[in-house]
Design an enzyme around this catalytic site. Sequence first.
Site, PDB file in Angstrom:
ATOM      1  N   CYS A  66      50.821 -12.109  13.063  1.00  0.00           N
ATOM      2  CA  CYS A  66      50.615 -12.949  11.884  1.00  0.00           C
ATOM      3  C   CYS A  66      51.580 -12.568  10.764  1.00  0.00           C
ATOM      4  CB  CYS A  66      49.177 -12.768  11.414  1.00  0.00           C
ATOM      5  SG  CYS A  66      48.694 -13.765  10.027  1.00  0.00           S
TER       6      CYS A  66
ATOM      7  N   CYS B 228      44.198 -10.550   9.585  1.00  0.00           N
ATOM      8  CA  CYS B 228      45.005 -11.346   8.662  1.00  0.00           C
ATOM      9  C   CYS B 228      44.248 -12.591   8.221  1.00  0.00           C
ATOM     10  CB  CYS B 228      46.323 -11.720   9.327  1.00  0.00           C
ATOM     11  SG  CYS B 228      47.376 -12.745   8.296  1.00  0.00           S
TER      12      CYS B 228
END
Length: 359
Positions: free
Chosen positions: A191, A96
């Site tokens: 995330c 991410c």
Amino acid sequence: MNIAVLISGGVDSAVVVHKLKEQGHDLHLFYIRIGLDTDEGDCSAEEDIEMCTLIARKYGCLFDVVSLHQEYWDNVMEYALNTVRQGLTPNPDIMCNKMIKFGYFEQRWGHEFDKTATGHYASTDVIGDITYLATAVDPVKDQTDFLARISYEQLCHLMFPLGNMPKAAVRETAIAARMPNAFRKDSQGICFLGKINYNDFIKRHLGIKKGAIIELETGRKIGEHNGFWFHTIGQRKGLGLSGGPWYVVKKNVHDNVIYVSNGYDTEKQYGNTLHLDEMHFISGNPWGEECNKTPITFKNRHAPEFQPGTLTRLNDKEYVIESQNRVQGIAPGQFAVIYDAKGHLCYGSGIITGQNVIL
């Protein structure tokens, strides 16, 4: 400087705004919006955005909500699902950061600013004319392991204003500044997907397929599982077995079998050798081809402790870590993050490979 600040609604990124404004910088705040993989509304995102709006208003900053929903699901979560399908253990947070926060965001918005600042607990060191990712002063909060796949170009455009602050000092700063989120709890989870149930997410995308749980030492079937993709090497909780503790020590993806071993100190859950592939050095290889039993420290999971060991180069992408201590739960697919011998400079990371996952 004209700085883009990635904010989440949490106290860490809010204190970043406070510090940078005190230093006299011009700030433009950005919240990256990622929707869920269901049709349900994301209430937590609405709360986050409301909090970010209050912070922007308090400090007189421009604020925009930007969407990278499709990019996130096409890249980060597709990577996670593909990794799980292979019986491996993914790290969506690492990908991410590389692909979304400092990838697509930088390409579309961040590059227009002098720097991009985030609330990550990390720092940078310049040695000679090379910038290195370096650890934060707070070892418990340090997040360099989540940044270990970013590029050198990404690193050089980033600022980590919290790198020299312990977490307690961040809270104290927020309270003293009377921030609206000064007492807000830290987010937990994957995330952008903080409150999502990981097993529910995997079930929605990969389903259920019953398989055997077998004791490795005896070959005896002692239970059933709902699919190898729900389990990772080193896992103890969530197996539903009595007489434990039981640890997952091996998986057979082809036959949908997971193997377990009993006892806190079972040797089957430990190892000293980590084979790495797809090695990535953020600021270039500090040793070149002369990397042979080079003293390092490393992490194979998010934890405050650094493990001492040596690193040996096999070829451009393949390396071997020999750990000084026994390492629990060496999970293929996860990242081993490489630091200098003092545990200060984060050089990069490689993907753990191994024989305890049979394809």
